[in-house]
Write a protein that holds these residues in place. Structure first.
Motif, PDB file in Angstrom:
ATOM      1  N   UNK A 229       0.686  -0.791  -0.245  1.00 22.98           N
ATOM      2  CA  UNK A 229       0.129  -0.193  -0.321  1.00 22.98           C
ATOM      3  C   UNK A 229       0.896   1.098  -0.237  1.00 22.98           C
ATOM      4  N   UNK A 230       1.907   1.812   1.202  1.00 24.67           N
ATOM      5  CA  UNK A 230       2.538   2.606   1.061  1.00 24.67           C
ATOM      6  C   UNK A 230       3.825   2.484  -0.316  1.00 24.67           C
ATOM      7  N   UNK A 231       4.000   1.878  -1.167  1.00 25.70           N
ATOM      8  CA  UNK A 231       5.019   2.075  -2.230  1.00 25.70           C
ATOM      9  C   UNK A 231       3.345   2.000  -3.484  1.00 25.70           C
ATOM     10  N   UNK A 232       3.145   1.445  -3.004  1.00 22.18           N
ATOM     11  CA  UNK A 232       1.571   2.109  -4.278  1.00 22.18           C
ATOM     12  C   UNK A 232       1.173   3.009  -4.475  1.00 22.18           C
ATOM     13  N   UNK A 233       0.865   4.158  -3.443  1.00 21.79           N
ATOM     14  CA  UNK A 233       1.051   5.282  -3.170  1.00 21.79           C
ATOM     15  C   UNK A 233       2.367   6.179  -3.825  1.00 21.79           C
ATOM     16  N   UNK A 234       3.566   5.931  -3.945  1.00 23.68           N
ATOM     17  CA  UNK A 234       4.867   6.667  -4.121  1.00 23.68           C
ATOM     18  C   UNK A 234       5.615   6.825  -3.209  1.00 23.68           C
ATOM     19  N   UNK A 235       5.410   6.624  -1.874  1.00 26.52           N
ATOM     20  CA  UNK A 235       6.227   6.762  -0.793  1.00 26.52           C
ATOM     21  C   UNK A 235       7.586   6.271  -1.200  1.00 26.52           C
ATOM     22  N   UNK A 236       7.948   5.481  -1.478  1.00 28.97           N
ATOM     23  CA  UNK A 236       8.911   4.550  -1.017  1.00 28.97           C
ATOM     24  C   UNK A 236       8.889   3.295  -2.338  1.00 28.97           C
ATOM     25  N   UNK A 237      10.227   2.515  -1.623  1.00 28.79           N
ATOM     26  CA  UNK A 237      10.395   1.083  -2.132  1.00 28.79           C
ATOM     27  C   UNK A 237      10.257  -0.026  -1.791  1.00 28.79           C
ATOM     28  N   UNK A 238       9.372  -0.669  -2.173  1.00 22.65           N
ATOM     29  CA  UNK A 238       8.636  -1.645  -1.201  1.00 22.65           C
ATOM     30  C   UNK A 238       9.632  -3.291  -1.845  1.00 22.65           C
ATOM     31  N   UNK A 239       9.988  -3.843  -0.325  1.00 23.46           N
ATOM     32  CA  UNK A 239      10.797  -4.925  -0.659  1.00 23.46           C
ATOM     33  C   UNK A 239       9.791  -5.987  -0.260  1.00 23.46           C
ATOM     34  N   UNK A 240       9.606  -7.012  -0.439  1.00 23.00           N
ATOM     35  CA  UNK A 240       8.667  -7.905  -0.320  1.00 23.00           C
ATOM     36  C   UNK A 240       9.225  -9.658  -0.514  1.00 23.00           C
ATOM     37  N   UNK A 241       8.998 -10.421  -0.754  1.00 25.94           N
ATOM     38  CA  UNK A 241       8.314 -11.675  -1.034  1.00 25.94           C
ATOM     39  C   UNK A 241       7.920 -11.539  -2.396  1.00 25.94           C
ATOM     40  N   UNK A 242       8.589 -12.378  -3.593  1.00 25.99           N
ATOM     41  CA  UNK A 242       7.672 -12.282  -5.210  1.00 25.99           C
ATOM     42  C   UNK A 242       6.595 -12.777  -4.868  1.00 25.99           C
ATOM     43  N   UNK A 243       5.932 -13.835  -4.319  1.00 33.06           N
ATOM     44  CA  UNK A 243       5.503 -14.357  -3.894  1.00 33.06           C
ATOM     45  C   UNK A 243       3.862 -13.773  -3.458  1.00 33.06           C
ATOM     46  N   UNK A 244       4.169 -12.477  -2.390  1.00 25.33           N
ATOM     47  CA  UNK A 244       3.737 -11.899  -1.683  1.00 25.33           C
ATOM     48  C   UNK A 244       3.116 -10.349  -2.794  1.00 25.33           C
ATOM     49  N   UNK A 245       3.524 -10.436  -4.181  1.00 25.17           N
ATOM     50  CA  UNK A 245       3.077  -9.039  -3.722  1.00 25.17           C
ATOM     51  C   UNK A 245       1.681  -9.362  -4.977  1.00 25.17           C
TER      52      UNK A 245
END
Length: 292
Positions: A229-245
């Motif tokens: 959600x935060x990445x989608x708002x353009x607030x920064x770059x999210x780092x997550x496991x690929x399957x969580x996208x």
């Protein structure tokens, strides 16, 4: 000589409470009958099991031996009763599992769908939380199986792993990167505001330091969906496991795999070693993860 299950339960309660008075209260009985039960057990075995101190009881060497064996006997007794109940019910009933938020697409795969088709009488109760909460629920016996993500301390658990997957950088579509590739290096995250899952902080921090820079952590959280959600708002770059996208709002997002051997993670089904799990849970585990 004859020992029954009730005597062993009384003995272990005394040991756990450290006092006969406290044990009697816990067992909802008067102290004299409990003391008599202990005396009968000692008479039957022909040894002293407990030395009574002014405040707490102390186990003798024989008492320590009986404590260990009694715990094993009661665990076996409980397991036998549970197995018989499973047999009577067939594969029907409720299966309680705990999951971390980032396990969604790994858990809800074709294998689990096959499990549902083959055992339609099984109902699920899902407890969600971070890894620490899932481990606590397992230890308290509230769930039988936990679905967590590496890294975690696996020493107390049996584990069955799903396929390894990379971490990804989740980026707003209008975020500028020099590379047009589907992957990036960890160095390309230098001086970029990062949104991370708290449990990965140490791993990400150490990996960045190995490449000669300190990561700029803009936001830490406990849920992959918050990162999205935060990445989608353009607030920064999210780092997550690929399957969580696919877990959260990502209509404005793209991702790039991070090309680094250390930023690899796996989802694992875990259950406590040397503890009974139901036939339903055993079958569920068979359907989970990689075939070996």
């Amino acid at each position: 000589m004859f020992m029954d299950i009730k005597q062993l339960k009384y003995f272990l309660t005394i040991v756990e409470e450290g006092q006969i008075t406290s044990a009697a209260k816990r067992l909802n009985m008067a102290q004299p009958p409990l003391s008599q039960q202990l005396k009968n057990l000692e008479d039957e075995l022909g040894v002293k099991l407990i030395e009574r101190g002014p405040r707490h009881i102390e186990l003798t060497d024989a008492g320590n031996i009986l404590k260990d064996r009694a715990e094993q006997i009661l665990e076996l007794s409980d397991s036998t009763i549970n197995e018989i109940n499973d047999f009577k019910k067939g594969f029907k009933g409720k299966l309680s599992i705990g999951t971390v938020s980032s396990s969604g697409s790994v858990l809800l795969n074709d294998k689990i769908s096959d499990f549902r088709k083959n055992y339609p009488g099984v109902k699920f109760e899902i407890h969600e939380g971070n890894t620490f909460k899932i481990l606590e629920l397992l230890n308290r016996g509230i769930i039988e199986v936990g679905i967590v993500r590496t890294p975690f301390n696996s020493s107390k658990f049996h584990c069955k792993y799903a396929e390894a997957e990379p971490m990804i950088a989740v980026i707003s579509k209008n975020y500028y990167f020099k590379t047009k590739n589907s992957y990036i290096t960890i160095e390309e995250l230098k001086e970029k505001p990062l949104i991370i899952y708290r449990r990965f902080e140490q791993l990400i921090h150490e990996t960045c330091l190995e490449q000669g820079f300190e990561p700029e952590i803009f936001c830490k959280n406990d849920d992959a969906r918050t990162t999205l959600l935060w990445a989608n708002a353009g607030l920064g770059i999210g780092i997550i496991p690929k399957s969580a996208f696919g877990l959260g709002g990502n209509d404005n997002l793209i991702y790039k795999e991070i090309n680094n051997d250390k930023l690899i993670t796996k989802v694992s089904a875990i259950w406590i070693k040397d503890k009974y799990i139901s036939s339903m849970a055993q079958k569920f585990i068979e359907y989970f993860g990689e075939n070996k």
